[in-house]
Design an enzyme around this catalytic site. Structure first.
Site, PDB file in Angstrom:
ATOM      1  NE  ARG A   1      -5.296  -4.701   4.978  1.00 54.62           N
ATOM      2  CZ  ARG A   1      -4.330  -5.061   4.103  1.00 54.62           C
ATOM      3  NH1 ARG A   1      -4.505  -6.407   3.352  1.00 54.62           N
ATOM      4  NH2 ARG A   1      -3.419  -4.448   3.942  1.00 54.62           N
TER       5      ARG A   1
ATOM      6  CG  HIS B   1      -8.532   4.201  -0.851  1.00 56.58           C
ATOM      7  ND1 HIS B   1      -9.651   3.383  -0.551  1.00 56.58           N
ATOM      8  CD2 HIS B   1      -7.561   3.376  -1.020  1.00 56.58           C
ATOM      9  CE1 HIS B   1      -9.249   1.958  -0.670  1.00 56.58           C
ATOM     10  NE2 HIS B   1      -8.063   2.146  -1.161  1.00 56.58           N
TER      11      HIS B   1
ATOM     12  N   GLY C   1       0.788  -1.357  -0.018  1.00 52.63           N
ATOM     13  CA  GLY C   1      -0.129   0.019  -0.105  1.00 52.63           C
ATOM     14  C   GLY C   1       0.671   1.290  -0.028  1.00 52.63           C
TER      15      GLY C   1
ATOM     16  CG  ASP D   1      -2.009  -0.943   8.262  1.00 50.49           C
ATOM     17  OD1 ASP D   1      -2.677  -0.098   8.314  1.00 50.49           O
ATOM     18  OD2 ASP D   1      -2.146  -1.816   7.725  1.00 50.49           O
TER      19      ASP D   1
ATOM     20  CB  THR E   1       2.851   0.023   6.213  1.00 50.20           C
ATOM     21  OG1 THR E   1       1.523  -0.236   6.593  1.00 50.20           O
ATOM     22  CG2 THR E   1       3.670  -0.330   7.276  1.00 50.20           C
TER      23      THR E   1
ATOM     24  CG  ASP F   1       1.273  -3.347  10.531  1.00 55.84           C
ATOM     25  OD1 ASP F   1       2.172  -3.079   9.942  1.00 55.84           O
ATOM     26  OD2 ASP F   1       0.587  -4.268   9.909  1.00 55.84           O
TER      27      ASP F   1
ATOM     28  NE  ARG G   1      -2.476  -4.010  -1.495  1.00 55.35           N
ATOM     29  CZ  ARG G   1      -2.078  -3.629  -0.265  1.00 55.35           C
ATOM     30  NH1 ARG G   1      -1.140  -4.445   0.368  1.00 55.35           N
ATOM     31  NH2 ARG G   1      -2.429  -2.523   0.293  1.00 55.35           N
TER      32      ARG G   1
ATOM     33  CG  ASP H   1       3.273  -7.213   7.100  1.00 57.18           C
ATOM     34  OD1 ASP H   1       2.760  -6.774   6.448  1.00 57.18           O
ATOM     35  OD2 ASP H   1       2.579  -8.035   8.154  1.00 57.18           O
TER      36      ASP H   1
ATOM     37  CE  LYS I   1     -19.065  12.749  26.589  1.00 55.41           C
ATOM     38  NZ  LYS I   1     -18.052  11.938  25.865  1.00 55.41           N
TER      39      LYS I   1
HETATM   40  P1  ATP Z   1       0.850  -2.683   3.249  1.00 58.47           P
HETATM   41  O1  ATP Z   1       0.962  -2.720   4.963  1.00 58.47           O
HETATM   42  O2  ATP Z   1       0.544  -1.391   2.964  1.00 58.47           O
HETATM   43  O3  ATP Z   1      -0.295  -3.631   3.195  1.00 58.47           O
HETATM   44  P2  ATP Z   1       2.568  -4.673   2.532  1.00 58.47           P
HETATM   45  O4  ATP Z   1       4.075  -4.429   2.118  1.00 58.47           O
HETATM   46  O5  ATP Z   1       2.361  -5.264   3.847  1.00 58.47           O
HETATM   47  O6  ATP Z   1       2.048  -2.972   2.603  1.00 58.47           O
HETATM   48  P3  ATP Z   1       1.400  -6.544   0.664  1.00 58.47           P
HETATM   49  O7  ATP Z   1       0.520  -6.581  -0.298  1.00 58.47           O
HETATM   50  O8  ATP Z   1       1.288  -7.690   1.952  1.00 58.47           O
HETATM   51  O9  ATP Z   1       1.878  -5.106   1.228  1.00 58.47           O
HETATM   52  O10 ATP Z   1       2.786  -7.210   0.202  1.00 58.47           O
HETATM   53  C1  ATP Z   1       3.387  -6.386  -1.065  1.00 58.47           C
HETATM   54  C2  ATP Z   1       3.982  -7.352  -1.912  1.00 58.47           C
HETATM   55  O11 ATP Z   1       5.108  -8.313  -1.593  1.00 58.47           O
HETATM   56  C3  ATP Z   1       2.907  -8.677  -2.472  1.00 58.47           C
HETATM   57  O12 ATP Z   1       1.887  -7.990  -3.339  1.00 58.47           O
HETATM   58  C4  ATP Z   1       3.782  -9.563  -3.034  1.00 58.47           C
HETATM   59  O13 ATP Z   1       4.330  -9.109  -4.420  1.00 58.47           O
HETATM   60  C5  ATP Z   1       5.165  -9.447  -2.066  1.00 58.47           C
HETATM   61  N1  ATP Z   1       5.174 -10.747  -0.970  1.00 58.47           N
HETATM   62  C6  ATP Z   1       4.429 -10.996  -0.036  1.00 58.47           C
HETATM   63  N2  ATP Z   1       4.592 -11.835   0.368  1.00 58.47           N
HETATM   64  C7  ATP Z   1       5.311 -12.653  -0.413  1.00 58.47           C
HETATM   65  C8  ATP Z   1       5.925 -13.753  -0.403  1.00 58.47           C
HETATM   66  N3  ATP Z   1       5.880 -14.666   0.669  1.00 58.47           N
HETATM   67  N4  ATP Z   1       6.735 -14.324  -1.306  1.00 58.47           N
HETATM   68  C9  ATP Z   1       6.939 -13.486  -2.421  1.00 58.47           C
HETATM   69  N5  ATP Z   1       6.495 -12.183  -2.459  1.00 58.47           N
HETATM   70  C10 ATP Z   1       5.843 -11.622  -1.485  1.00 58.47           C
END
Ligand code: ATP
Length: 323
Positions: A173, A253, A12, A129, A127, A131, A73, A104, A214
């Site tokens: 989430r 958003h 994100g 979040d 991110t 988190d 993603r 993450d 209130k």
């Molecule tokens: P946000 O916290 O904003 O959701 P994020 O980095 O956690 O951000 P994700 O969509 O969970 O967002 O992960 C980003 C991308 O990382 C995924 O779309 C995928 O391409 C890659 N990814 C995540 N897990 C794996 C995995 N186990 N193996 C390969 N690629 C991965």
């Protein structure tokens, strides 16, 4: 000596990512490196789409939300074929190190990539979040909570004028950090987050105890709360309190956009600068964070394993301060 690095933003988008891209680019160029910015996260590695980043390429972006490199993603990156394309393109472009800005999931992707590509990879936590374990603030979080409270303040004005209850849904989430902070800062009467189990009876009881003087009440709900979101909560409140005029506002958003706050820009710059320094110092497989104003390095495996814990005392604080 590393001569050429790659940067990508993944998952994100989050305000402050541009400030981080700028810091990485300028620190790398200052240290005589070339910089390629891959477009749309891991998709850019797979499709070999990138921008050559110069000092001027990152001019005028520190104040902008979103990410100039775009983000995605990528399902293809989870496949053997996608991974192979990504590894080949890193080699073809003589990329000797990579900085991943994301959450993450993006770091899970970085862990997989490092099993196939023999180059150092470091991460900057981006991110909204907040988190991730290993940093007090992720890039995007401060701006997102400020956007949320600005919106809730406006909702309070109209709620007050019409004597209404508003159920406001904020992002999160799996994590209730945005909800808890924005609830405290906006003087909300209640908050529902995934980390704290609260059955509907508790909420109903709470509402019955609200001061009759209130005229407006605000319940902040994290999107991932087990109640099922703002509309479901509003239905329950209405069912038990038909005398109340209950309305819903899902912030959605807008929480991702907007100019990053001062704290965001500064932290993102510090983290980006230190990501390049970490690579120069031979680090790999670690997320650069800030804990108690100190730079920290957390292995990706640890950063993705647990979520940052919510301080549950804050729920009591909301209850006391809104009484
Ligand atoms: P946000 O916290 O904003 O959701 P994020 O980095 O956690 O951000 P994700 O969509 O969970 O967002 O992960 C980003 C991308 O990382 C995924 O779309 C995928 O391409 C890659 N990814 C995540 N897990 C794996 C995995 N186990 N193996 C390969 N690629 C991965």
């Amino acid at each position: 000596m590393i001569k050429k690095i790659g940067i990508l933003t993944s998952g994100g988008d989050a305000p402050g990512m541009n400030a981080c891209i700028r810091a990485i680019t300028r620190t790398a160029i200052y240290n005589n490196m070339e910089v390629l910015g891959f477009i749309r996260g891991y998709e850019g590695l797979i499709d070999n789409k990138f921008l050559e980043l110069k000092r001027e390429s990152v001019s005028g972006i520190i104040q902008k939300g979103g990410t100039i490199l775009k983000t995605a993603r990528s399902e293809r990156f989870r496949t053997d074929e996608g991974m192979q394309f990504a590894v080949n393109h890193l080699k073809e472009n003589n990329i000797e190190a990579l900085v991943v800005i994301g959450g993450d999931g993006s770091f899970r992707g970085a862990i997989e990539l490092s099993k196939h590509a023999n180059i150092p990879i470091v991460g900057c936590a981006g991110t909204i979040d907040n988190d991730l374990v290993g940093t007090d603030f992720t890039i995007g979080y401060d701006t997102a909570i400020n956007t949320a409270i600005e919106a809730i303040d406006k909702i309070r004005d109209t709620a007050e004028s019409h004597d209404r209850i508003f159920v406001v849904e904020v992002m999160g989430r799996d994590a209730g950090l945005i909800a808890i902070r924005s609830a405290i800062a906006s003087g909300a009467e209640a908050v529902l987050v995934p980390e704290i189990k609260q059955d509907t009876d508790d909420l109903i009881k709470k509402i019955k105890n609200w001061r009759s003087t209130k005229s407006s009440k605000i319940i902040v709900v994290a999107e991932g709360d087990e109640s099922g979101g703002a509309y479901k909560v509003a239905d329950i409140v209405k069912q038990h309190n038909p005398e109340f005029d209950v309305r819903v506002s899902v912030l959605g958003h807008i929480q991702r956009g907007g100019n990053p706050s001062c704290m965001e820009r500064v932290n993102a710059s510090i983290v980006g600068f230190n990501a390049v320094k970490a690579l120069l110092n031979g680090k790999s497989g670690e997320m650069i964070g800030i804990v108690n104003k100190q730079i920290t390095f957390t292995p990706f495996e640890k950063a993705v394993k647990h979520h940052q814990k919510l301080n549950k005392d804050l729920e009591e604080l909301i209850e006391v301060l809104s009484s």
